[in-house]
Design a protein around this motif. Structure first.
Motif, PDB file in Angstrom:
ATOM      1  N   ALA A  22      41.300 -15.143   1.557  1.00 50.95           N
ATOM      2  CA  ALA A  22      41.890 -14.547   2.757  1.00 50.95           C
ATOM      3  C   ALA A  22      43.294 -14.063   2.422  1.00 50.95           C
ATOM      4  CB  ALA A  22      41.951 -15.569   3.890  1.00 50.95           C
ATOM      5  N   ALA A  23      43.771 -13.148   3.237  1.00 49.27           N
ATOM      6  CA  ALA A  23      45.144 -12.661   3.114  1.00 49.27           C
ATOM      7  C   ALA A  23      45.647 -12.328   4.512  1.00 49.27           C
ATOM      8  CB  ALA A  23      45.216 -11.439   2.207  1.00 49.27           C
ATOM      9  N   VAL A  24      46.928 -12.569   4.725  1.00 46.97           N
ATOM     10  CA  VAL A  24      47.535 -12.274   6.025  1.00 46.97           C
ATOM     11  C   VAL A  24      48.768 -11.415   5.791  1.00 46.97           C
ATOM     12  CG1 VAL A  24      48.593 -13.243   8.099  1.00 46.97           C
ATOM     13  CG2 VAL A  24      46.703 -14.453   6.989  1.00 46.97           C
ATOM     14  N   LEU A  69      40.814  -5.071   5.544  1.00 44.93           N
ATOM     15  CA  LEU A  69      42.266  -5.108   5.678  1.00 44.93           C
ATOM     16  C   LEU A  69      42.715  -3.865   6.430  1.00 44.93           C
ATOM     17  CD1 LEU A  69      44.676  -6.859   4.802  1.00 44.93           C
ATOM     18  CD2 LEU A  69      44.921  -5.381   2.826  1.00 44.93           C
ATOM     19  N   ASN A  70      43.574  -4.055   7.428  1.00 46.89           N
ATOM     20  CA  ASN A  70      44.074  -2.931   8.216  1.00 46.89           C
ATOM     21  C   ASN A  70      45.255  -2.299   7.474  1.00 46.89           C
ATOM     22  OD1 ASN A  70      44.913  -1.120  10.117  1.00 46.89           O
ATOM     23  ND2 ASN A  70      45.169  -2.598  11.771  1.00 46.89           N
ATOM     24  N   PHE A  71      44.997  -1.190   6.796  1.00 48.96           N
ATOM     25  CA  PHE A  71      46.031  -0.542   5.990  1.00 48.96           C
ATOM     26  C   PHE A  71      47.121   0.089   6.851  1.00 48.96           C
ATOM     27  CE2 PHE A  71      42.372  -0.605   3.072  1.00 48.96           C
ATOM     28  CZ  PHE A  71      42.950  -1.313   2.033  1.00 48.96           C
ATOM     29  N   ASP A  72      46.856   0.282   8.137  1.00 52.98           N
ATOM     30  CA  ASP A  72      47.887   0.812   9.037  1.00 52.98           C
ATOM     31  C   ASP A  72      49.031  -0.179   9.224  1.00 52.98           C
ATOM     32  OD1 ASP A  72      46.362   3.090   9.353  1.00 52.98           O
ATOM     33  OD2 ASP A  72      45.423   2.396  11.217  1.00 52.98           O
ATOM     34  N   ASP A  73      48.769  -1.463   8.983  1.00 53.85           N
ATOM     35  CA  ASP A  73      49.806  -2.483   9.126  1.00 53.85           C
ATOM     36  C   ASP A  73      50.730  -2.549   7.924  1.00 53.85           C
ATOM     37  OD1 ASP A  73      49.082  -3.295  11.669  1.00 53.85           O
ATOM     38  OD2 ASP A  73      47.696  -4.824  10.942  1.00 53.85           O
ATOM     39  N   ILE A 106      53.296 -11.821  12.499  1.00 51.47           N
ATOM     40  CA  ILE A 106      51.975 -11.793  11.877  1.00 51.47           C
ATOM     41  C   ILE A 106      51.305 -10.501  12.326  1.00 51.47           C
ATOM     42  CG2 ILE A 106      49.732 -12.926  11.723  1.00 51.47           C
ATOM     43  CD1 ILE A 106      51.211 -15.566  12.409  1.00 51.47           C
ATOM     44  N   LYS A 107      50.948  -9.663  11.375  1.00 51.72           N
ATOM     45  CA  LYS A 107      50.362  -8.358  11.710  1.00 51.72           C
ATOM     46  C   LYS A 107      48.839  -8.429  11.774  1.00 51.72           C
ATOM     47  CE  LYS A 107      53.957  -5.562   9.525  1.00 51.72           C
ATOM     48  NZ  LYS A 107      54.190  -4.539   8.486  1.00 51.72           N
ATOM     49  N   SER A 108      48.218  -8.753  10.674  1.00 49.46           N
ATOM     50  CA  SER A 108      46.753  -8.798  10.595  1.00 49.46           C
ATOM     51  C   SER A 108      46.380  -9.462   9.281  1.00 49.46           C
ATOM     52  CB  SER A 108      46.154  -7.391  10.666  1.00 49.46           C
ATOM     53  OG  SER A 108      46.555  -6.631   9.538  1.00 49.46           O
ATOM     54  N   GLY A 109      45.101  -9.433   8.966  1.00 52.85           N
ATOM     55  CA  GLY A 109      44.656 -10.001   7.713  1.00 52.85           C
ATOM     56  C   GLY A 109      43.173  -9.790   7.524  1.00 52.85           C
ATOM     57  N   TYR A 110      42.621 -10.510   6.576  1.00 54.99           N
ATOM     58  CA  TYR A 110      41.180 -10.489   6.373  1.00 54.99           C
ATOM     59  C   TYR A 110      40.765 -11.848   5.850  1.00 54.99           C
ATOM     60  CZ  TYR A 110      41.214 -10.305   1.270  1.00 54.99           C
ATOM     61  OH  TYR A 110      41.359 -10.621  -0.045  1.00 54.99           O
ATOM     62  N   GLY A 113      36.220 -10.744   3.651  1.00 58.67           N
ATOM     63  CA  GLY A 113      35.800  -9.370   3.883  1.00 58.67           C
ATOM     64  C   GLY A 113      35.800  -8.920   5.329  1.00 58.67           C
ATOM     65  N   LYS A 114      36.131  -9.801   6.244  1.00 52.63           N
ATOM     66  CA  LYS A 114      36.145  -9.437   7.665  1.00 52.63           C
ATOM     67  C   LYS A 114      37.586  -9.308   8.137  1.00 52.63           C
ATOM     68  CE  LYS A 114      31.741 -11.585   8.777  1.00 52.63           C
ATOM     69  NZ  LYS A 114      31.328 -12.035   7.478  1.00 52.63           N
ATOM     70  N   PRO A 115      37.863  -8.298   8.961  1.00 53.44           N
ATOM     71  CA  PRO A 115      39.246  -8.120   9.428  1.00 53.44           C
ATOM     72  C   PRO A 115      39.655  -9.218  10.406  1.00 53.44           C
ATOM     73  CG  PRO A 115      37.786  -6.542  10.493  1.00 53.44           C
ATOM     74  CD  PRO A 115      36.961  -7.269   9.475  1.00 53.44           C
ATOM     75  N   LEU A 116      40.940  -9.540  10.374  1.00 48.63           N
ATOM     76  CA  LEU A 116      41.522 -10.504  11.311  1.00 48.63           C
ATOM     77  C   LEU A 116      42.690  -9.840  12.023  1.00 48.63           C
ATOM     78  CD1 LEU A 116      41.830 -13.701   9.051  1.00 48.63           C
ATOM     79  CD2 LEU A 116      40.100 -13.270  10.785  1.00 48.63           C
ATOM     80  N   SER A 117      42.704  -9.936  13.334  1.00 47.71           N
ATOM     81  CA  SER A 117      43.863  -9.470  14.090  1.00 47.71           C
ATOM     82  C   SER A 117      44.878 -10.612  14.142  1.00 47.71           C
ATOM     83  CB  SER A 117      43.441  -9.068  15.504  1.00 47.71           C
ATOM     84  OG  SER A 117      43.015 -10.214  16.213  1.00 47.71           O
ATOM     85  N   GLU A 118      46.016 -10.357  14.733  1.00 52.44           N
ATOM     86  CA  GLU A 118      47.012 -11.419  14.896  1.00 52.44           C
ATOM     87  C   GLU A 118      46.427 -12.568  15.713  1.00 52.44           C
ATOM     88  OE1 GLU A 118      51.350 -12.297  16.968  1.00 52.44           O
ATOM     89  OE2 GLU A 118      50.450 -10.312  17.163  1.00 52.44           O
ATOM     90  N   ALA A 119      45.692 -12.233  16.777  1.00 53.82           N
ATOM     91  CA  ALA A 119      45.071 -13.262  17.623  1.00 53.82           C
ATOM     92  C   ALA A 119      44.049 -14.081  16.831  1.00 53.82           C
ATOM     93  CB  ALA A 119      44.402 -12.619  18.832  1.00 53.82           C
ATOM     94  N   ASP A 120      43.314 -13.421  15.918  1.00 53.35           N
ATOM     95  CA  ASP A 120      42.329 -14.143  15.095  1.00 53.35           C
ATOM     96  C   ASP A 120      43.017 -15.137  14.152  1.00 53.35           C
ATOM     97  OD1 ASP A 120      40.230 -12.734  16.236  1.00 53.35           O
ATOM     98  OD2 ASP A 120      40.256 -11.177  14.685  1.00 53.35           O
ATOM     99  N   VAL A 121      44.172 -14.744  13.613  1.00 51.55           N
ATOM    100  CA  VAL A 121      44.917 -15.648  12.732  1.00 51.55           C
ATOM    101  C   VAL A 121      45.386 -16.866  13.528  1.00 51.55           C
ATOM    102  CG1 VAL A 121      46.975 -15.897  11.276  1.00 51.55           C
ATOM    103  CG2 VAL A 121      45.615 -13.794  11.173  1.00 51.55           C
ATOM    104  N   ILE A 122      45.828 -16.653  14.768  1.00 49.55           N
ATOM    105  CA  ILE A 122      46.265 -17.761  15.626  1.00 49.55           C
ATOM    106  C   ILE A 122      45.075 -18.667  15.955  1.00 49.55           C
ATOM    107  CG2 ILE A 122      47.325 -18.363  17.837  1.00 49.55           C
ATOM    108  CD1 ILE A 122      49.215 -16.978  15.789  1.00 49.55           C
TER     109      ILE A 122
END
Length: 179
Positions: A22-24, A69-73, A106-110, A113-122
């Motif tokens: 994972a990466a955040v 991974l959301n490259f826009d972040d 916290i912006k986002s992560g994965y 292989g699945k994307p994580l939003s900030e809310a998902d990380v929380i």
């Protein structure tokens, strides 16, 4: 043409992406070096927090085959928490540090292989660790096994108690000859 320094940085980031589960992505604007050191310690032993260049990070992630991974972040001062073990401990560290230090965003992560939003990380941070969950499952299984063992022993112990009660009653009525 890429400089050797940039190529080495991309290769190092690619290796970090490849070896992590994972990466955040975070924004660390306004945090001192001492606070970043404190954040690194709070992530646990299975995470590495690296300040990165956005363009090189995007190149390295694509080369590593990272999807989700959301490259826009990848804008502004960005740092990535590369997590090699269970992500719960690192997510808790990020969440708790962000509560105490609002400069950390916290912006986002994965994760796998699945994307994580900030809310998902929380939400991930709110989970109990893998070890705690496994201990709970083991405790529930042990309780179920103990109930099953008691259920299987019940007829046998009931028979023994009935035979003992019968023996006592026969002795009270006058002897063993009636038995």
């Amino acid at each position: 043409m890429a400089t050797p320094e940039k190529a080495a940085a991309v290769a190092e980031l690619r290796d970090l992406f490849s070896s992590s589960t994972a990466a955040v992505l975070t924004e660390y604007r306004g945090l001192t070096v001492a606070k970043l050191k404190e954040l690194r310690r709070s992530l646990g032993e299975h995470a590495e927090y690296a300040v990165v260049k956005n363009t090189l990070t995007a190149i390295a992630a694509r080369e590593a085959g990272v999807e989700g991974l959301n490259f826009d972040d990848l804008q502004g001062p960005t740092a990535v928490a590369f997590i090699t073990g269970e992500p719960v401990e690192a997510a808790k560290g990020l969440r708790n540090f962000a509560k105490e230090n609002p400069q950390l965003i916290i912006k986002s992560g994965y994760f796998e292989g699945k994307p994580l939003s900030e809310a998902d990380v929380i939400k991930l941070a709110d989970l109990e660790s893998r070890e705690v969950l496994l201990a709970k499952v083991a405790g529930a299984a042990k309780g179920t096994m103990a109930k099953a063992a008691a259920l299987f022993q019940a007829p046998l112990s009931k028979t023994v108690r009935t035979a003992e009660a019968l023996r006592v009653k026969v002795e009270e009525q006058g002897g063993e000859s009636a038995a």
